[in-house]
Design an enzyme around this catalytic site. Structure first.
Site, PDB file in Angstrom:
ATOM      1  N   ASP A  94       0.833  -1.205   0.000  1.00 32.33           N
ATOM      2  CA  ASP A  94       0.000   0.000   0.000  1.00 32.33           C
ATOM      3  C   ASP A  94       0.866   1.253   0.000  1.00 32.33           C
ATOM      4  O   ASP A  94       1.978   1.250   0.523  1.00 32.33           O
ATOM      5  CB  ASP A  94      -0.919  -0.019   1.237  1.00 32.33           C
ATOM      6  CG  ASP A  94      -2.091   0.943   1.080  1.00 32.33           C
ATOM      7  OD1 ASP A  94      -2.368   1.378  -0.055  1.00 32.33           O
ATOM      8  OD2 ASP A  94      -2.729   1.257   2.101  1.00 32.33           O
ATOM      9  N   HIS A 128       2.320   3.289  -9.073  1.00 32.74           N
ATOM     10  CA  HIS A 128       2.065   1.864  -9.345  1.00 32.74           C
ATOM     11  C   HIS A 128       3.240   1.252 -10.119  1.00 32.74           C
ATOM     12  O   HIS A 128       3.653   0.124  -9.859  1.00 32.74           O
ATOM     13  CB  HIS A 128       0.761   1.691 -10.119  1.00 32.74           C
ATOM     14  CG  HIS A 128      -0.452   2.090  -9.329  1.00 32.74           C
ATOM     15  ND1 HIS A 128      -0.666   1.678  -8.031  1.00 32.74           N
ATOM     16  CD2 HIS A 128      -1.511   2.884  -9.640  1.00 32.74           C
ATOM     17  CE1 HIS A 128      -1.809   2.185  -7.578  1.00 32.74           C
ATOM     18  NE2 HIS A 128      -2.330   2.928  -8.529  1.00 32.74           N
ATOM     19  N   LEU A 137      10.761 -20.624  -4.844  1.00 34.98           N
ATOM     20  CA  LEU A 137       9.897 -19.690  -4.113  1.00 34.98           C
ATOM     21  C   LEU A 137       8.482 -19.870  -4.653  1.00 34.98           C
ATOM     22  O   LEU A 137       8.292 -19.934  -5.867  1.00 34.98           O
ATOM     23  CB  LEU A 137      10.354 -18.241  -4.347  1.00 34.98           C
ATOM     24  CG  LEU A 137       9.421 -17.149  -3.788  1.00 34.98           C
ATOM     25  CD1 LEU A 137       9.532 -17.083  -2.258  1.00 34.98           C
ATOM     26  CD2 LEU A 137       9.756 -15.777  -4.377  1.00 34.98           C
TER      27      LEU A 137
HETATM   28  C1  IPE Z   1      -5.458  -2.862  -0.135  1.00 40.02           C
HETATM   29  O1  IPE Z   1      -5.077  -1.544  -0.384  1.00 40.02           O
HETATM   30  C2  IPE Z   1      -5.498  -3.638  -1.393  1.00 40.02           C
HETATM   31  C3  IPE Z   1      -4.235  -3.776  -2.109  1.00 40.02           C
HETATM   32  C4  IPE Z   1      -3.035  -3.388  -1.736  1.00 40.02           C
HETATM   33  C5  IPE Z   1      -4.350  -4.443  -3.369  1.00 40.02           C
HETATM   34  P1  IPE Z   1      -6.139  -0.372  -0.431  1.00 40.02           P
HETATM   35  O2  IPE Z   1      -5.355   0.887  -0.495  1.00 40.02           O
HETATM   36  O3  IPE Z   1      -7.115  -0.587  -1.506  1.00 40.02           O
HETATM   37  O4  IPE Z   1      -6.863  -0.530   0.984  1.00 40.02           O
HETATM   38  P2  IPE Z   1      -7.919   0.388   1.745  1.00 40.02           P
HETATM   39  O5  IPE Z   1      -9.073   0.580   0.841  1.00 40.02           O
HETATM   40  O6  IPE Z   1      -7.227   1.707   2.016  1.00 40.02           O
HETATM   41  O7  IPE Z   1      -8.227  -0.333   2.994  1.00 40.02           O
HETATM   42  C1  IPE Z   2      -1.658   0.169  -3.364  1.00 43.96           C
HETATM   43  O1  IPE Z   2      -1.434   1.525  -3.404  1.00 43.96           O
HETATM   44  C2  IPE Z   2      -1.915  -0.415  -4.730  1.00 43.96           C
HETATM   45  C3  IPE Z   2      -3.288  -0.893  -4.941  1.00 43.96           C
HETATM   46  C4  IPE Z   2      -4.258  -0.876  -4.073  1.00 43.96           C
HETATM   47  C5  IPE Z   2      -3.571  -1.442  -6.243  1.00 43.96           C
HETATM   48  P1  IPE Z   2      -2.607   2.569  -3.361  1.00 43.96           P
HETATM   49  O2  IPE Z   2      -3.031   2.861  -4.774  1.00 43.96           O
HETATM   50  O3  IPE Z   2      -3.696   2.117  -2.477  1.00 43.96           O
HETATM   51  O4  IPE Z   2      -1.879   3.828  -2.760  1.00 43.96           O
HETATM   52  P2  IPE Z   2      -2.467   4.873  -1.717  1.00 43.96           P
HETATM   53  O5  IPE Z   2      -2.996   4.103  -0.552  1.00 43.96           O
HETATM   54  O6  IPE Z   2      -3.540   5.638  -2.430  1.00 43.96           O
HETATM   55  O7  IPE Z   2      -1.289   5.736  -1.377  1.00 43.96           O
HETATM   56 MG    MG Z   3      -4.119   2.388  -0.509  1.00 43.40          MG
END
Ligand code: IPE
Ligand code: IPE
Ligand code: MG
Length: 266
Positions: free
Chosen positions: A27, A44, A138
């Site tokens: 995240d 990303h 792995l």
């Molecule tokens: C959780 O991240 C899902 C992934 C990393 C794929 P999110 O950024 O979507 O989670 P929430 O919505 O903040 O809990």
């Molecule tokens: C995690 O990073 C990737 C996915 C959920 C696909 P985020 O896109 O949730 O990044 P933040 O939380 O907005 O910084």
């Molecule tokens: Mg996020």
């Protein structure tokens, strides 16, 4: 059933110094990009570099299972453009990386409801899974359109179809053998980057006794040194599985010795 696959709530698992299975919620990609005044896409893309680095770091540390959360069943709530971009990146990553995973002896697979993904993505996943099926250096699993509740629901459905005679008289093992990660041990260490302290519908069943580690580090900044810090934190935990510290010391002398050594070196 091999010992390592036995449920932590049914039998006490064997605990090693290094986690056997690490599960990661990656995240913070969006915030990483925002800090740099870049589009979320840049975060990303950079996040993919971290995936590469962490796969390598896991192999070097002889971690056998790595499971990463790439797209949750709730991520469909994001703006359409971002979903499209994430899917494009996933496809490109599959096309470019699967052969490299294979060359490195890595077994690749995807968990989640992939029937909702683009057919080109599904084809790449299937080909990758077949190509790498006999690798064992792995076990690398990507959760895509995955949700912990979906996983439990699909397992119940499969169990009811395959063993209707069980009716309400079923065991944990009857159900868990249908879960998406049934052939992997339960995660020892869960890592969530990006500062949020929640599970976000990741491996709800499998995380029952996993050690949870949350870090402020944003996923694109997470590297081998960050993984080391998570492992050090893991090594300082006392995994009691319901018992007391005293029981643990009496029942598992090696673990007590290991702990004493570490305490000495601190
Ligand atoms: C959780 O991240 C899902 C992934 C990393 C794929 P999110 O950024 O979507 O989670 P929430 O919505 O903040 O809990
Ligand atoms: C995690 O990073 C990737 C996915 C959920 C696909 P985020 O896109 O949730 O990044 P933040 O939380 O907005 O910084
Ligand atoms: Mg996020």
């Amino acid at each position: 059933m091999p010992d390592e696959l036995v449920s932590s709530t049914v039998q006490l698992p064997e605990i090693g110094d290094v986690p056997r299975h690490v599960a990661i919620i990656m995240d913070g990609n969006g915030r990483w990009a925002k800090q740099r005044h870049l589009p979320r896409a840049a975060g990303h893309k950079q996040g993919l570099e971290s995936v590469r680095a962490i796969i390598k770091a896991c192999i070097e540390r002889e971690i056998k299972y790595l499971t990463i959360f790439a797209f949750s069943s709730e991520n469909w709530r994001r703006p359409e453009d971002e979903i499209k971009l994430l899917m494009q990146l996933f496809l490109i990553a599959l096309e470019r990386e699967v052969s490299k995973l294979h060359e490195n002896g890595i077994r690749f697979r995807v968990i989640g409801d992939i029937s909702k993904l683009d057919s080109r993505i599904v084809d790449c996943i299937r080909q990758g899974e077949i190509l790498t099926a006999s690798n064992s250096r792995l076990f690398f699993t990507v959760a895509a359109n995955y949700g912990g509740r979906w996983d439990i629901m699909q397992a119940v459905r499969k169990m009811m179809i395959q063993a209707p005679h069980l009716q309400t008289n079923f065991t944990e093992a009857d159900l868990s053998r249908h879960l998406a990660l049934a052939d992997a041990p339960e995660p020892d260490l869960f890592i969530r980057t990006g500062g949020e302290c929640r599970i976000s519908n990741f491996l709800l069943w499998q995380l029952a006794y996993t050690e949870l580690y949350f870090t402020e580090t944003l996923w694109p900044d997470f590297d081998a040194a960050s993984l080391n810090r998570a492992i050090v934190s893991y090594q300082q935990r006392e995994r009691r599985f319901g018992r007391t510290s005293e029981q643990l010391a009496a029942a598992v002398p090696q673990q007590a010795i290991y702990k004493t050594n570490r305490d000495r070196s601190n």
